[in-house]
Motif scaffolding. Structure first.
Motif, short mmCIF file in Angstrom:
data_model
loop_
_atom_site.label_atom_id
_atom_site.label_comp_id
_atom_site.label_asym_id
_atom_site.label_seq_id
_atom_site.Cartn_x
_atom_site.Cartn_y
_atom_site.Cartn_z
N ARG A 68 0.87 -1.17 0.00
CA ARG A 68 0.00 0.00 0.00
C ARG A 68 0.91 1.22 0.00
NH1 ARG A 68 -5.01 -1.07 4.11
NH2 ARG A 68 -5.90 -2.80 2.96
N THR A 69 0.85 1.97 -1.05
CA THR A 69 1.64 3.19 -1.19
C THR A 69 0.67 4.30 -1.56
OG1 THR A 69 2.12 2.59 -3.48
CG2 THR A 69 3.80 2.05 -1.86
N ASN A 70 -0.18 4.63 -0.62
CA ASN A 70 -1.29 5.54 -0.87
C ASN A 70 -0.91 6.62 -1.85
OD1 ASN A 70 -2.70 4.06 1.02
ND2 ASN A 70 -2.02 5.36 2.69
N PRO A 71 -1.74 6.90 -2.80
CA PRO A 71 -3.09 6.39 -3.05
C PRO A 71 -3.15 5.18 -3.97
CG PRO A 71 -2.71 8.24 -4.47
CD PRO A 71 -1.45 8.05 -3.66
N VAL A 72 -2.02 4.64 -4.39
CA VAL A 72 -2.03 3.46 -5.27
C VAL A 72 -1.43 2.27 -4.55
CG1 VAL A 72 -1.85 4.86 -7.38
CG2 VAL A 72 0.22 4.00 -6.30
N LEU A 73 -1.54 1.13 -5.17
CA LEU A 73 -0.89 -0.08 -4.69
C LEU A 73 0.29 -0.37 -5.61
CD1 LEU A 73 -4.07 -2.31 -4.12
CD2 LEU A 73 -2.87 -0.88 -2.44
N THR A 74 1.41 -0.77 -5.04
CA THR A 74 2.60 -1.09 -5.82
C THR A 74 2.81 -2.59 -5.78
OG1 THR A 74 3.57 1.05 -5.28
CG2 THR A 74 5.06 -0.66 -6.10
N ARG A 75 2.82 -3.22 -6.93
CA ARG A 75 2.95 -4.67 -7.07
C ARG A 75 4.35 -5.03 -7.54
NH1 ARG A 75 0.36 -8.62 -5.42
NH2 ARG A 75 0.34 -10.50 -6.63
N TRP A 76 5.03 -5.90 -6.78
CA TRP A 76 6.36 -6.40 -7.13
C TRP A 76 6.21 -7.86 -7.57
CZ3 TRP A 76 11.08 -3.73 -6.15
CH2 TRP A 76 10.95 -2.53 -5.45
N GLU A 77 6.82 -8.19 -8.71
CA GLU A 77 6.83 -9.58 -9.17
C GLU A 77 8.26 -9.95 -9.56
OE1 GLU A 77 3.28 -10.72 -11.70
OE2 GLU A 77 3.21 -8.51 -11.79
N PHE A 78 8.71 -11.10 -9.05
CA PHE A 78 10.04 -11.62 -9.36
C PHE A 78 9.89 -12.95 -10.10
CE2 PHE A 78 11.45 -9.73 -5.05
CZ PHE A 78 11.70 -8.51 -5.62
N ARG A 79 10.70 -13.12 -11.12
CA ARG A 79 10.82 -14.41 -11.80
C ARG A 79 12.31 -14.67 -11.95
NH1 ARG A 79 6.84 -11.96 -14.44
NH2 ARG A 79 4.77 -12.78 -14.19
N ARG A 80 12.77 -15.73 -11.28
CA ARG A 80 14.19 -16.06 -11.32
C ARG A 80 14.43 -17.10 -12.40
NH1 ARG A 80 16.95 -20.08 -9.19
NH2 ARG A 80 19.19 -19.81 -9.21
N ASN A 81 15.43 -16.87 -13.22
CA ASN A 81 15.83 -17.81 -14.25
C ASN A 81 17.35 -17.96 -14.14
OD1 ASN A 81 16.09 -19.45 -16.43
ND2 ASN A 81 15.59 -17.90 -17.96
N PHE A 82 17.77 -18.94 -13.36
CA PHE A 82 19.18 -19.18 -13.07
C PHE A 82 19.81 -17.93 -12.50
CE2 PHE A 82 17.97 -22.33 -16.25
CZ PHE A 82 18.28 -23.48 -15.55
N GLU A 83 20.77 -17.31 -13.21
CA GLU A 83 21.43 -16.15 -12.63
C GLU A 83 20.70 -14.84 -12.92
OE1 GLU A 83 23.16 -17.04 -16.53
OE2 GLU A 83 23.45 -18.20 -14.73
N ASP A 84 19.61 -14.87 -13.65
CA ASP A 84 18.86 -13.66 -13.96
C ASP A 84 17.60 -13.55 -13.12
OD1 ASP A 84 20.65 -12.85 -15.93
OD2 ASP A 84 19.56 -13.89 -17.53
N LEU A 85 17.26 -12.31 -12.83
CA LEU A 85 16.02 -12.01 -12.13
C LEU A 85 15.23 -11.04 -12.99
CD1 LEU A 85 14.21 -12.08 -9.55
CD2 LEU A 85 15.44 -10.02 -8.81
N GLN A 86 14.03 -11.45 -13.36
CA GLN A 86 13.15 -10.52 -14.05
C GLN A 86 12.25 -9.90 -12.99
OE1 GLN A 86 10.43 -12.07 -17.00
NE2 GLN A 86 9.72 -10.02 -17.53
N MET A 87 12.25 -8.59 -12.97
CA MET A 87 11.51 -7.85 -11.96
C MET A 87 10.49 -6.96 -12.68
SD MET A 87 13.05 -5.15 -9.16
CE MET A 87 14.64 -5.80 -9.51
N THR A 88 9.24 -7.03 -12.24
CA THR A 88 8.20 -6.18 -12.78
C THR A 88 7.55 -5.45 -11.61
OG1 THR A 88 7.78 -7.72 -14.58
CG2 THR A 88 6.06 -6.08 -14.13
N ILE A 89 7.49 -4.14 -11.72
CA ILE A 89 6.83 -3.33 -10.70
C ILE A 89 5.68 -2.59 -11.39
CG2 ILE A 89 7.09 -1.51 -8.97
CD1 ILE A 89 10.14 -2.15 -9.04
N THR A 90 4.48 -2.76 -10.85
CA THR A 90 3.28 -2.20 -11.45
C THR A 90 2.51 -1.41 -10.39
OG1 THR A 90 3.14 -4.18 -12.82
CG2 THR A 90 1.19 -2.77 -12.76
#
Length: 189
Positions: A68-90
Protein backbone atom coordinates in the motif's frame (compact mmCIF):
# COMPACT_ATOMS: atom_id res chain seq x y z
CA UNK A 1 22.31 -1.07 -8.96
CA UNK A 2 21.17 0.25 -5.59
CA UNK A 3 18.36 -0.57 -3.19
CA UNK A 4 17.60 1.55 -0.16
CA UNK A 5 14.88 1.42 2.44
CA UNK A 6 15.07 4.47 4.63
CA UNK A 7 13.33 7.35 6.35
CA UNK A 8 11.26 4.91 8.36
CA UNK A 9 9.06 6.82 10.75
CA UNK A 10 5.54 6.48 12.10
CA UNK A 11 4.69 3.70 9.70
CA UNK A 12 5.96 5.30 6.51
CA UNK A 13 9.17 4.64 4.60
CA UNK A 14 10.98 5.57 1.42
CA UNK A 15 12.21 2.77 -0.82
CA UNK A 16 14.53 3.67 -3.67
CA UNK A 17 15.56 1.34 -6.45
CA UNK A 18 18.24 2.38 -8.93
CA UNK A 19 18.53 0.03 -11.86
CA UNK A 20 19.36 0.42 -15.56
CA UNK A 21 20.35 4.06 -14.98
CA UNK A 22 16.86 4.86 -13.71
CA UNK A 23 15.71 5.71 -10.20
CA UNK A 24 12.34 4.64 -8.81
CA UNK A 25 11.01 5.81 -5.46
CA UNK A 26 8.17 4.20 -3.51
CA UNK A 27 6.50 5.22 -0.26
CA UNK A 28 5.12 2.13 1.49
CA UNK A 29 2.73 2.78 4.36
CA UNK A 30 2.21 0.92 7.62
CA UNK A 31 -0.98 -0.70 6.31
CA UNK A 32 1.23 -3.41 4.86
CA UNK A 33 4.34 -5.21 6.07
CA UNK A 34 6.26 -3.79 3.12
CA UNK A 35 9.81 -4.75 4.09
CA UNK A 36 8.77 -8.08 5.60
CA UNK A 37 6.76 -9.08 2.55
CA UNK A 38 9.54 -7.96 0.20
CA UNK A 39 12.37 -9.79 2.00
CA UNK A 40 10.31 -12.95 2.51
CA UNK A 41 9.27 -12.89 -1.15
CA UNK A 42 12.90 -12.52 -2.23
CA UNK A 43 13.92 -15.41 0.05
CA UNK A 44 11.12 -17.53 -1.46
CA UNK A 45 12.72 -17.32 -4.91
CA UNK A 46 16.26 -17.89 -3.62
CA UNK A 47 17.30 -21.55 -4.02
CA UNK A 48 19.51 -21.44 -0.90
CA UNK A 49 16.86 -20.08 1.46
CA UNK A 50 15.26 -23.32 2.42
CA UNK A 51 16.89 -23.56 5.85
CA UNK A 52 17.92 -27.14 4.91
CA UNK A 53 14.88 -28.65 6.58
CA UNK A 54 12.28 -28.27 3.90
CA UNK A 55 11.75 -26.63 0.58
CA UNK A 56 9.43 -23.70 0.73
CA UNK A 57 10.42 -22.46 4.18
CA UNK A 58 9.60 -19.08 2.69
CA UNK A 59 6.40 -19.79 0.82
CA UNK A 60 6.31 -18.61 -2.75
CA UNK A 61 3.70 -16.01 -3.39
CA UNK A 62 2.06 -16.49 -6.76
CA UNK A 63 1.76 -13.20 -8.56
CA UNK A 64 4.08 -11.25 -6.29
CA UNK A 65 3.46 -8.96 -3.34
CA UNK A 66 1.58 -5.69 -3.02
CA UNK A 67 2.50 -2.64 -0.98
CA UNK A 68 0.00 0.00 0.00
CA UNK A 69 1.64 3.19 -1.19
CA UNK A 70 -1.29 5.54 -0.87
CA UNK A 71 -3.09 6.39 -3.05
CA UNK A 72 -2.03 3.46 -5.27
CA UNK A 73 -0.89 -0.08 -4.69
CA UNK A 74 2.60 -1.09 -5.82
CA UNK A 75 2.95 -4.67 -7.07
CA UNK A 76 6.36 -6.40 -7.13
CA UNK A 77 6.83 -9.58 -9.17
CA UNK A 78 10.04 -11.62 -9.36
CA UNK A 79 10.82 -14.41 -11.80
CA UNK A 80 14.19 -16.06 -11.32
CA UNK A 81 15.83 -17.81 -14.25
CA UNK A 82 19.18 -19.18 -13.07
CA UNK A 83 21.43 -16.15 -12.63
CA UNK A 84 18.86 -13.66 -13.96
CA UNK A 85 16.02 -12.01 -12.13
CA UNK A 86 13.15 -10.52 -14.05
CA UNK A 87 11.51 -7.85 -11.96
CA UNK A 88 8.20 -6.18 -12.78
CA UNK A 89 6.83 -3.33 -10.70
CA UNK A 90 3.28 -2.20 -11.45
CA UNK A 91 1.07 0.47 -9.91
CA UNK A 92 -2.57 -0.52 -9.54
CA UNK A 93 -5.58 1.26 -8.20
CA UNK A 94 -6.20 1.22 -4.46
CA UNK A 95 -9.98 0.71 -4.22
CA UNK A 96 -9.97 1.70 -0.54
CA UNK A 97 -8.75 5.21 -1.42
CA UNK A 98 -10.34 5.89 -4.80
CA UNK A 99 -13.55 4.21 -5.94
CA UNK A 100 -13.60 5.94 -9.33
CA UNK A 101 -11.86 4.03 -12.09
CA UNK A 102 -8.46 5.57 -12.75
CA UNK A 103 -7.81 5.20 -16.48
CA UNK A 104 -4.05 5.65 -15.95
CA UNK A 105 -3.86 2.48 -13.86
CA UNK A 106 -2.62 -0.21 -13.95
CA UNK A 107 0.70 1.24 -15.03
CA UNK A 108 3.97 -0.67 -15.39
CA UNK A 109 6.64 1.26 -13.57
CA UNK A 110 9.47 -0.97 -14.72
CA UNK A 111 10.11 -4.38 -16.19
CA UNK A 112 13.78 -5.24 -16.15
CA UNK A 113 16.19 -8.13 -15.91
CA UNK A 114 19.22 -8.02 -13.66
CA UNK A 115 21.73 -10.39 -12.10
CA UNK A 116 19.91 -12.27 -9.33
CA UNK A 117 22.87 -12.60 -6.94
CA UNK A 118 23.85 -8.98 -7.43
CA UNK A 119 20.33 -7.82 -6.60
CA UNK A 120 20.10 -10.05 -3.52
CA UNK A 121 23.48 -8.79 -2.28
CA UNK A 122 22.36 -5.20 -2.81
CA UNK A 123 19.20 -5.83 -0.73
CA UNK A 124 21.07 -7.73 2.00
CA UNK A 125 23.64 -4.92 2.37
CA UNK A 126 20.82 -2.43 2.83
CA UNK A 127 19.06 -4.64 5.37
CA UNK A 128 22.34 -5.13 7.22
CA UNK A 129 22.87 -1.38 7.35
CA UNK A 130 19.27 -0.83 8.45
CA UNK A 131 19.26 -3.39 11.28
CA UNK A 132 22.66 -2.33 12.61
CA UNK A 133 21.62 1.32 12.60
CA UNK A 134 18.12 0.92 14.05
CA UNK A 135 18.15 -2.37 15.96
CA UNK A 136 15.26 -4.82 16.16
CA UNK A 137 13.21 -2.85 18.66
CA UNK A 138 14.14 0.46 17.03
CA UNK A 139 12.80 -0.78 13.71
CA UNK A 140 9.60 -1.96 15.40
CA UNK A 141 9.18 1.37 17.17
CA UNK A 142 9.52 3.29 13.90
CA UNK A 143 7.39 0.93 11.77
CA UNK A 144 4.88 0.27 14.60
CA UNK A 145 2.80 -2.60 13.27
CA UNK A 146 5.41 -5.03 11.94
CA UNK A 147 8.77 -6.40 13.05
CA UNK A 148 12.03 -6.58 11.12
CA UNK A 149 12.00 -9.69 8.84
CA UNK A 150 14.83 -11.37 10.72
CA UNK A 151 14.36 -14.96 9.51
CA UNK A 152 14.35 -14.16 5.78
CA UNK A 153 17.17 -11.64 6.27
CA UNK A 154 19.41 -14.19 8.02
CA UNK A 155 18.68 -16.82 5.36
CA UNK A 156 19.53 -14.36 2.55
CA UNK A 157 22.63 -13.05 4.33
CA UNK A 158 23.91 -16.57 4.95
CA UNK A 159 23.33 -17.46 1.29
CA UNK A 160 25.27 -14.35 0.19
CA UNK A 161 28.19 -14.94 2.55
CA UNK A 162 28.59 -18.71 2.32
CA UNK A 163 26.73 -19.73 -0.86
CA UNK A 164 24.83 -22.46 0.97
CA UNK A 165 21.65 -22.77 3.06
CA UNK A 166 21.68 -22.11 6.79
CA UNK A 167 22.22 -25.48 8.46
CA UNK A 168 20.32 -26.84 11.43
CA UNK A 169 22.02 -28.06 14.56
CA UNK A 170 23.09 -31.70 14.67
CA UNK A 171 20.05 -32.81 16.68
CA UNK A 172 17.69 -31.13 14.18
CA UNK A 173 15.76 -29.34 16.92
CA UNK A 174 16.45 -25.89 15.58
CA UNK A 175 19.11 -23.48 14.47
CA UNK A 176 21.94 -22.33 16.67
CA UNK A 177 21.23 -19.00 18.34
CA UNK A 178 24.97 -18.40 18.63
CA UNK A 179 25.43 -18.88 14.87
CA UNK A 180 22.46 -16.59 14.19
CA UNK A 181 23.89 -13.84 16.40
CA UNK A 182 27.33 -14.13 14.78
CA UNK A 183 25.68 -13.94 11.34
CA UNK A 184 23.58 -10.95 12.40
CA UNK A 185 26.67 -9.02 13.55
CA UNK A 186 28.96 -10.09 10.68
CA UNK A 187 29.78 -7.37 8.17
CA UNK A 188 29.01 -8.05 4.54
CA UNK A 189 31.02 -6.60 1.66
Amino acid sequence: MRFSYDEIRSGNAVCTLEIDNQTFTFHPAFHTDALGDFVTYLASVHPLCKLSWKDGAFHKTNGGITWRTNPVLTRWEFRRNFEDLQMTITEIQNPMIDEKKNKKLPRKVVTTTCNFNEFVLCVVKELDRLIKRRGLLGYRQAWQTHTFPLDAFLALKHACLYNRPFELTKNHSGTSLEEELVLLMKDID
